[in-house]
Design an enzyme around this catalytic site. Structure first.
Site, PDB file in Angstrom:
ATOM      1  N   ASP A 164      -4.383 -12.975   3.126  1.00 31.83           N
ATOM      2  CA  ASP A 164      -5.605 -12.538   3.803  1.00 31.83           C
ATOM      3  C   ASP A 164      -6.871 -12.781   2.992  1.00 31.83           C
ATOM      4  O   ASP A 164      -7.976 -12.522   3.490  1.00 31.83           O
ATOM      5  CB  ASP A 164      -5.501 -11.069   4.262  1.00 31.83           C
ATOM      6  CG  ASP A 164      -4.901 -10.138   3.226  1.00 31.83           C
ATOM      7  OD1 ASP A 164      -4.615 -10.596   2.105  1.00 31.83           O
ATOM      8  OD2 ASP A 164      -4.711  -8.948   3.544  1.00 31.83           O
TER       9      ASP A 164
ATOM     10  N   HIS B 221      -6.299  -7.262  -0.551  1.00 32.90           N
ATOM     11  CA  HIS B 221      -6.523  -5.833  -0.804  1.00 32.90           C
ATOM     12  C   HIS B 221      -5.748  -5.401  -2.051  1.00 32.90           C
ATOM     13  O   HIS B 221      -4.680  -5.950  -2.345  1.00 32.90           O
ATOM     14  CB  HIS B 221      -6.064  -5.007   0.396  1.00 32.90           C
ATOM     15  CG  HIS B 221      -6.713  -5.406   1.678  1.00 32.90           C
ATOM     16  ND1 HIS B 221      -6.098  -6.260   2.581  1.00 32.90           N
ATOM     17  CD2 HIS B 221      -7.927  -5.107   2.195  1.00 32.90           C
ATOM     18  CE1 HIS B 221      -6.912  -6.454   3.609  1.00 32.90           C
ATOM     19  NE2 HIS B 221      -8.025  -5.780   3.401  1.00 32.90           N
TER      20      HIS B 221
ATOM     21  N   ASP C  80      -2.714 -10.547  -2.498  1.00 31.63           N
ATOM     22  CA  ASP C  80      -3.244 -10.084  -1.212  1.00 31.63           C
ATOM     23  C   ASP C  80      -4.726  -9.743  -1.411  1.00 31.63           C
ATOM     24  O   ASP C  80      -5.147  -9.358  -2.505  1.00 31.63           O
ATOM     25  CB  ASP C  80      -2.459  -8.839  -0.766  1.00 31.63           C
ATOM     26  CG  ASP C  80      -2.845  -8.336   0.613  1.00 31.63           C
ATOM     27  OD1 ASP C  80      -2.127  -8.651   1.571  1.00 31.63           O
ATOM     28  OD2 ASP C  80      -3.878  -7.621   0.732  1.00 31.63           O
TER      29      ASP C  80
ATOM     30  N   TYR D 299      -3.722 -12.281   8.383  1.00 29.70           N
ATOM     31  CA  TYR D 299      -3.884 -11.863   9.778  1.00 29.70           C
ATOM     32  C   TYR D 299      -4.505 -12.919  10.671  1.00 29.70           C
ATOM     33  O   TYR D 299      -4.739 -12.674  11.853  1.00 29.70           O
ATOM     34  CB  TYR D 299      -4.712 -10.559   9.813  1.00 29.70           C
ATOM     35  CG  TYR D 299      -4.079  -9.517   8.919  1.00 29.70           C
ATOM     36  CD1 TYR D 299      -2.987  -8.790   9.365  1.00 29.70           C
ATOM     37  CD2 TYR D 299      -4.519  -9.317   7.610  1.00 29.70           C
ATOM     38  CE1 TYR D 299      -2.354  -7.864   8.538  1.00 29.70           C
ATOM     39  CE2 TYR D 299      -3.901  -8.392   6.766  1.00 29.70           C
ATOM     40  CZ  TYR D 299      -2.824  -7.681   7.238  1.00 29.70           C
ATOM     41  OH  TYR D 299      -2.193  -6.782   6.422  1.00 29.70           O
TER      42      TYR D 299
ATOM     43  N   HIS E 123       0.817  -1.228   0.000  1.00 33.69           N
ATOM     44  CA  HIS E 123       0.000   0.000   0.000  1.00 33.69           C
ATOM     45  C   HIS E 123       0.844   1.269   0.000  1.00 33.69           C
ATOM     46  O   HIS E 123       0.298   2.369  -0.115  1.00 33.69           O
ATOM     47  CB  HIS E 123      -0.935   0.027   1.220  1.00 33.69           C
ATOM     48  CG  HIS E 123      -1.963  -1.064   1.214  1.00 33.69           C
ATOM     49  ND1 HIS E 123      -2.826  -1.275   0.161  1.00 33.69           N
ATOM     50  CD2 HIS E 123      -2.276  -2.028   2.131  1.00 33.69           C
ATOM     51  CE1 HIS E 123      -3.613  -2.312   0.428  1.00 33.69           C
ATOM     52  NE2 HIS E 123      -3.291  -2.788   1.614  1.00 33.69           N
TER      53      HIS E 123
HETATM   54  C1  SP5 Z   1      -1.102  -5.204   3.851  1.00 29.85           C
HETATM   55  C2  SP5 Z   1      -2.556  -5.247   4.140  1.00 29.85           C
HETATM   56  O1  SP5 Z   1      -3.177  -6.301   4.051  1.00 29.85           O
HETATM   57  N1  SP5 Z   1      -3.117  -4.125   4.552  1.00 29.85           N
HETATM   58  C3  SP5 Z   1      -4.501  -4.123   4.782  1.00 29.85           C
HETATM   59  C4  SP5 Z   1      -4.892  -2.907   5.458  1.00 29.85           C
HETATM   60  C5  SP5 Z   1      -6.363  -2.832   5.505  1.00 29.85           C
HETATM   61  N2  SP5 Z   1      -6.779  -2.207   6.686  1.00 29.85           N
HETATM   62  C6  SP5 Z   1      -8.095  -1.733   6.558  1.00 29.85           C
HETATM   63  C7  SP5 Z   1      -8.634  -1.552   7.892  1.00 29.85           C
HETATM   64  C8  SP5 Z   1     -10.043  -1.120   7.803  1.00 29.85           C
HETATM   65  C9  SP5 Z   1     -10.542  -0.834   9.170  1.00 29.85           C
HETATM   66  N3  SP5 Z   1     -10.630  -2.008   9.999  1.00 29.85           N
HETATM   67  C10 SP5 Z   1     -11.292  -1.713  11.201  1.00 29.85           C
HETATM   68  C11 SP5 Z   1     -11.803  -2.948  11.828  1.00 29.85           C
HETATM   69  C12 SP5 Z   1     -12.782  -2.560  12.882  1.00 29.85           C
HETATM   70  N4  SP5 Z   1     -13.347  -3.741  13.453  1.00 29.85           N
HETATM   71 ZN    ZN Z   2      -4.271  -7.177   2.603  1.00 35.44          ZN
END
Ligand code: SP5
Ligand code: ZN
Length: 351
Positions: free
Chosen positions: A290, A205, A203, A329, A167
């Protein structure tokens, strides 16, 4: 295949994330890399220590301003007394210099660390602590070392990088990423003589940082399969299928939430075919796991067998390949998912 590792990942504990103004526990934990290490050790993997890389390895994919900011952010935060008042043990942004504020003129650099952070951070969730810079730099070294093993003749190498990187753009950071490890590996493969390199990002995302870094570079093709940002998923503003570079040098394939092995593997296969048709001579796999069912950060439902099949599909390209760890994760699954992917790739190479 060789596994490149650095103990320095342990220096980075993001300490949670600021989500909608609230500090919540994060999932990008040191335990992630440790679980992968245990699983790979059980498989009898061969570990190589990451080698310190020259500044050029970072400069190949990042502006000096971002690098200087990240290297000094924690010290500046401490010097400003912010850990004591208001009691913040991590660097968090406050004000973002949105381009529309400046009537087309360049933004000036902020003096205070409290304001300067927003110049480089594009979200509030990617916090900086005492060892963040050292760990991020070591992760980039890890990815570049894996690229060098491949340039030296290894058919494939896996970089166990943490924090993740896909990212992070040339000038800004976010999404738990600080420096773009996969992009640095691709740049190293290019510098080592592969005129066209493909990055395939599996990934869950969108690999928006990698897309942005290579958008105008015909030497690096960037493809990503991920959960549809239009269905409300990070990075929300990017990762749509109409983001195609010059001559299809960028491809995004979006998955509906709930998608499992069948549509996901079809997309992985499509990206492999696109890389082959695009003339890729070497491959970087941005290996987030993920997309797995049960991962707390994504709604995709890929199985361990799906990851093994993805490894086979990418291995079938027969290209020199660097796999770089991104997200993933679910601590109880992450090791197995990485092993399955690497085994799939090796099965194909040996079959
Ligand atoms: C490297 C990678 O997989 N990064 C992913 C980052 C995505 N994070 C987004 C988080 C969105 C907010 N999550 C809040 C959870 C509340 N329960
Ligand atoms: Zn990711």
């Amino acid at each position: 295949m060789p596994v490149v590792w650095s103990d320095s990942h342990r220096l980075h504990d993001p300490g949670g994330e600021v989500w909608l103004g609230v500090r919540i526990p994060g999932t990008e934990l040191p335990e992630r890399a440790e679980r992968i290490r245990v699983a790979l050790t059980e498989q009898g993997a061969w570990f190589a220590e990451a080698r310190a890389q020259p500044e050029e390895a970072v400069a190949s994919v990042h502006d000096a301003a971002l690098t200087a900011y990240l290297a000094g952010a924690w010290a500046a935060w401490e010097e400003a007394g912010l850990p004591e008042d208001p009691g913040l043990d991590r660097v968090v942004p406050y004000l973002f210099p949105h381009p529309d504020l400046f009537s087309g003129r360049p933004a000036r650099a902020a003096t205070s660390i409290t304001a300067r952070t927003g110049q480089f951070a594009y979200d509030t969730m990617t916090l900086i602590g005492p060892g963040t810079w050292e760990a991020a730099r070591a992760a980039l070294d890890t990815a570049v070392t894996a690229a060098e093993l491949v340039l030296d003749g290894a058919p494939a190498a896996y970089a166990c990088t943490r924090p993740p990187g896909h990212h992070a753009t040339r000038t800004c950071f976010g999404g738990s990423c600080y420096l773009n490890n996969s992009a640095a590996a691709a740049a190293r493969l290019r510098a080592g003589g592969h005129d066209r390199v493909a990055v395939i990002d599996i990934d869950a995302h969108h690999g928006n940082g990698t897309q942005a870094i290579f958008w105008d570079d015909p030497g690096v093709l960037t493809g990503s399969v991920h959960v549809d940002p239009g269905a409300g998923w990070f990075p929300h503003f990017l990762g749509f299928e109409d983001e195609r570079g010059e001559g299809d040098s960028n491809r995004n394939l979006v998955m509906a939430p709930g998608s499992g092995d069948e549509p996901w593997l079809r997309a992985v296969g499509e990206l492999a075919g696109w890389a082959r048709r695009g003339g890729a001579q070497a491959l970087v796999v941005a290996l987030g796991v993920d997309a797995a069912a049960g991962d707390p950060e994504s709604p995709l439902d890929v199985t361990p067998a799906g990851f093994r099949a993805a490894g086979r599909a990418l291995g079938a390209l027969g290209l020199p390949t660097v796999l770089v760890q991104e997200g993933g994760y679910d601590l109880d699954a992450i090791g197995e998912l990485v092993c399955e992917t690497l085994i799939g790739m090796e099965e194909e190479a040996n079959g």
